[in-house]
Each structure stands twice: as structure tokens, then as C-alpha cells.
Design a protein around this motif. Sequence first.
Motif, PDB file in Angstrom:
ATOM      1  N   SER A  13     -35.126 -16.555 -35.466  1.00  0.00           N
ATOM      2  CA  SER A  13     -35.204 -15.424 -34.537  1.00  0.00           C
ATOM      3  C   SER A  13     -35.080 -14.076 -35.245  1.00  0.00           C
ATOM      4  O   SER A  13     -35.238 -13.030 -34.620  1.00  0.00           O
ATOM      5  CB  SER A  13     -34.112 -15.541 -33.468  1.00  0.00           C
ATOM      6  N   TYR A  14     -34.806 -14.088 -36.548  1.00  0.00           N
ATOM      7  CA  TYR A  14     -34.686 -12.841 -37.308  1.00  0.00           C
ATOM      8  C   TYR A  14     -35.990 -12.452 -38.010  1.00  0.00           C
ATOM      9  O   TYR A  14     -36.047 -11.406 -38.655  1.00  0.00           O
ATOM     10  CB  TYR A  14     -33.557 -12.954 -38.335  1.00  0.00           C
ATOM     11  N   GLN A  15     -37.016 -13.287 -37.923  1.00  0.00           N
ATOM     12  CA  GLN A  15     -38.294 -12.942 -38.548  1.00  0.00           C
ATOM     13  C   GLN A  15     -38.966 -11.856 -37.718  1.00  0.00           C
ATOM     14  O   GLN A  15     -39.213 -12.024 -36.524  1.00  0.00           O
ATOM     15  CB  GLN A  15     -39.195 -14.186 -38.645  1.00  0.00           C
ATOM     16  N   LYS A  16     -39.261 -10.733 -38.348  1.00  0.00           N
ATOM     17  CA  LYS A  16     -39.762  -9.556 -37.635  1.00  0.00           C
ATOM     18  C   LYS A  16     -41.278  -9.399 -37.717  1.00  0.00           C
ATOM     19  O   LYS A  16     -41.890  -8.750 -36.876  1.00  0.00           O
ATOM     20  CB  LYS A  16     -39.108  -8.286 -38.192  1.00  0.00           C
ATOM     21  N   THR A  17     -41.889  -9.962 -38.764  1.00  0.00           N
ATOM     22  CA  THR A  17     -43.321  -9.771 -38.988  1.00  0.00           C
ATOM     23  C   THR A  17     -43.993 -11.097 -39.296  1.00  0.00           C
ATOM     24  O   THR A  17     -43.335 -12.083 -39.657  1.00  0.00           O
ATOM     25  CB  THR A  17     -43.583  -8.812 -40.170  1.00  0.00           C
ATOM     26  N   LEU A 103     -31.741  -7.772 -27.132  1.00  0.00           N
ATOM     27  CA  LEU A 103     -31.955  -8.927 -26.256  1.00  0.00           C
ATOM     28  C   LEU A 103     -31.295 -10.181 -26.830  1.00  0.00           C
ATOM     29  O   LEU A 103     -30.733 -10.994 -26.091  1.00  0.00           O
ATOM     30  CB  LEU A 103     -33.453  -9.157 -26.040  1.00  0.00           C
ATOM     31  N   MET A 104     -31.337 -10.335 -28.153  1.00  0.00           N
ATOM     32  CA  MET A 104     -30.682 -11.478 -28.791  1.00  0.00           C
ATOM     33  C   MET A 104     -29.174 -11.424 -28.603  1.00  0.00           C
ATOM     34  O   MET A 104     -28.525 -12.433 -28.299  1.00  0.00           O
ATOM     35  CB  MET A 104     -31.035 -11.513 -30.286  1.00  0.00           C
ATOM     36  N   ARG A 105     -28.602 -10.239 -28.779  1.00  0.00           N
ATOM     37  CA  ARG A 105     -27.155 -10.072 -28.590  1.00  0.00           C
ATOM     38  C   ARG A 105     -26.774 -10.360 -27.139  1.00  0.00           C
ATOM     39  O   ARG A 105     -25.786 -11.044 -26.855  1.00  0.00           O
ATOM     40  CB  ARG A 105     -26.745  -8.657 -28.981  1.00  0.00           C
ATOM     41  N   MET A 106     -27.578  -9.808 -26.213  1.00  0.00           N
ATOM     42  CA  MET A 106     -27.269  -9.973 -24.797  1.00  0.00           C
ATOM     43  C   MET A 106     -27.444 -11.428 -24.359  1.00  0.00           C
ATOM     44  O   MET A 106     -26.629 -11.951 -23.588  1.00  0.00           O
ATOM     45  CB  MET A 106     -28.167  -9.048 -23.976  1.00  0.00           C
ATOM     46  N   HIS A 107     -28.483 -12.097 -24.847  1.00  0.00           N
ATOM     47  CA  HIS A 107     -28.708 -13.490 -24.470  1.00  0.00           C
ATOM     48  C   HIS A 107     -27.554 -14.370 -24.969  1.00  0.00           C
ATOM     49  O   HIS A 107     -27.074 -15.258 -24.256  1.00  0.00           O
ATOM     50  CB  HIS A 107     -30.038 -13.993 -25.022  1.00  0.00           C
ATOM     51  N   GLY A 210     -34.656 -19.487 -25.863  1.00  0.00           N
ATOM     52  CA  GLY A 210     -34.588 -18.064 -26.176  1.00  0.00           C
ATOM     53  C   GLY A 210     -34.155 -17.759 -27.590  1.00  0.00           C
ATOM     54  O   GLY A 210     -33.936 -18.646 -28.413  1.00  0.00           O
ATOM     55  N   THR A 211     -34.022 -16.467 -27.870  1.00  0.00           N
ATOM     56  CA  THR A 211     -33.602 -16.011 -29.196  1.00  0.00           C
ATOM     57  C   THR A 211     -32.158 -15.515 -29.123  1.00  0.00           C
ATOM     58  O   THR A 211     -31.737 -14.927 -28.130  1.00  0.00           O
ATOM     59  CB  THR A 211     -34.507 -14.881 -29.720  1.00  0.00           C
ATOM     60  N   HIS A 212     -31.407 -15.773 -30.195  1.00  0.00           N
ATOM     61  CA  HIS A 212     -29.977 -15.472 -30.213  1.00  0.00           C
ATOM     62  C   HIS A 212     -29.575 -14.976 -31.596  1.00  0.00           C
ATOM     63  O   HIS A 212     -30.266 -15.238 -32.578  1.00  0.00           O
ATOM     64  CB  HIS A 212     -29.158 -16.729 -29.875  1.00  0.00           C
ATOM     65  N   VAL A 213     -28.430 -14.280 -31.655  1.00  0.00           N
ATOM     66  CA  VAL A 213     -27.904 -13.856 -32.960  1.00  0.00           C
ATOM     67  C   VAL A 213     -27.272 -15.059 -33.656  1.00  0.00           C
ATOM     68  O   VAL A 213     -27.064 -16.111 -33.047  1.00  0.00           O
ATOM     69  CB  VAL A 213     -26.890 -12.705 -32.804  1.00  0.00           C
ATOM     70  N   ALA A 214     -26.951 -14.906 -34.934  1.00  0.00           N
ATOM     71  CA  ALA A 214     -26.474 -16.036 -35.744  1.00  0.00           C
ATOM     72  C   ALA A 214     -24.975 -16.247 -35.663  1.00  0.00           C
ATOM     73  O   ALA A 214     -24.475 -17.281 -36.103  1.00  0.00           O
ATOM     74  CB  ALA A 214     -26.882 -15.845 -37.200  1.00  0.00           C
ATOM     75  N   SER A 215     -24.253 -15.282 -35.104  1.00  0.00           N
ATOM     76  CA  SER A 215     -22.816 -15.459 -34.925  1.00  0.00           C
ATOM     77  C   SER A 215     -22.373 -14.642 -33.725  1.00  0.00           C
ATOM     78  O   SER A 215     -22.983 -13.617 -33.392  1.00  0.00           O
ATOM     79  CB  SER A 215     -22.038 -15.032 -36.172  1.00  0.00           C
TER      80      SER A 215
END
Length: 247
Positions: A13-17, A103-107, A210-215
Motif C-alpha cells: 500500500s506504500y507504492q506510489k507510482t 485514508l490509510m491512517r483513517m482506515h 483496503g489499504t492500511h498503514v504498517a503500524s
Amino acid sequence: MATTTQALFREDSYQKTMEARVVGVNDRGGILLDRTVFYATSGGQPGDTGRLRRADGSTIAIAATITGETKDEIIHVPAAGADLPEPGETLTGEIDWERRLKLMRMHTACHLLTVVCPFPITGAAVSEDDSRVDFDLPDSGVTKEDVTARLMELVRADHPVFTRWMTDDELAANPSLVKSKNVRPPTGTGRIRLVGIGEGGTIDSQPCGGTHVASTAEVGEIHIGKIEKKGRENRRFRLRFGPMPAS
């Protein structure tokens, strides 16, 4: 026949391009690629916005990303008036990262809320600043202050957040993993994506695309803005970034 797009965001989920080939343009002008980092609207999380860059340096603004006939058909919706690419073209795609990270942080915070409030989920919607999770919950005296304090305990504990895949049969044997009261995760493809929190999923584990942060620490300061009554046994919890305002 629906197009299948390789969804790179499901693994990272951290891949931007990304670099991708245009498979086609549908009759509404939606751009279909062979692979993408753009998340498509699903499960209460909005799709990504961003841009696609052509070989001549010109860009196509992407106003939304949605699914087509199946979850694996991802359609990049260009902004009004944008020039459309030709099938076979190679493009470089870039998502609006600041928006995606929010959105990742909120999810991820929404997942934590389901840990603090272990009740059947009746609805949810993720946004950049104000998200909601609805629970089948009688008036049991929960307060936004108490829920916020418990949420922040989980955030500060810096638990790892990870994804793994399980089979349809494994999910059928563990029905408690599904927290939604009315919506079941799609089956039939042979595998289902789980999002886990804590070592080995000890804090939480549930199906989610969905997409989420790693910690959990990456969620940052979060609070319950309000708890709304939506029916006799339905409570809506509103999640917002930042510390709880002084009352």
C-alpha cells in the motif's frame, strides 16, 4: 468480458507510482490498465486520485478510481476534458500520496475502533478527515472519551499491521473473523485477503481489501468526535484526526 487489472496496492500500500500498459478505454472514457497502484472505491474507502503521464510528458488527471464488472477490473476515471490514451500505450501513474496516506491512517483507525467496540458492524465510510463506523449496539453507556482513550492506547502501542491471504474454506471455518452484520466478503476466487493487527493478528484479524498503514503508531492522534443514535440499537461513531477538543 471483464478486464483483470493487477492490483499492486493489495501487496504494497506504500507504492506510489507504477508503469503500466493501456489495455483499453471503455465507452465512458474510463482507462483500463494491465496493472495499477490506484485503489478502486470499495468497502467504504474512496478510490485514489492522481495522474497518468504519457511518453510525450503530457499528463492525464485521474479524478476517481472505481471497479467495473468485477473487483479485479479497475477503471481510472479521467478528469473532464482530458485527452485519452491509445490501447498499447505505456504510461507512468502516480497517486495523490498525501490523500492516500490520510485514508490509510483513517482506515486503520476504523479497524482499531472495531477492537475497542467488538459489536456487529452495520455500516462504515472512510474519508480523509471524518470517518464513521456504525455498530449494532444498544445504549450501553459507552462514551466518546473512554473510546478515544482506548483507541489511543492501541495507537501508542505501535502494533504491526499486515496482510495475509486465506482460503475460502479457512474463512468458512472461522466465521467470527467477519465483523460485518450484513455484508460478507466476496468468495469464489479461492483466496481472501485478511488484515491483521498485532503479532500474528493477536489484536485483530478481519477480511478487508483496503489499504492500511504498517503500524498503529502511524495512525497518529485520533478521537471520537461524536456518537450518534441511528435507530433503537444502531450507534454511529465518528472518527476524526487530532486530539479531542476541550469540552
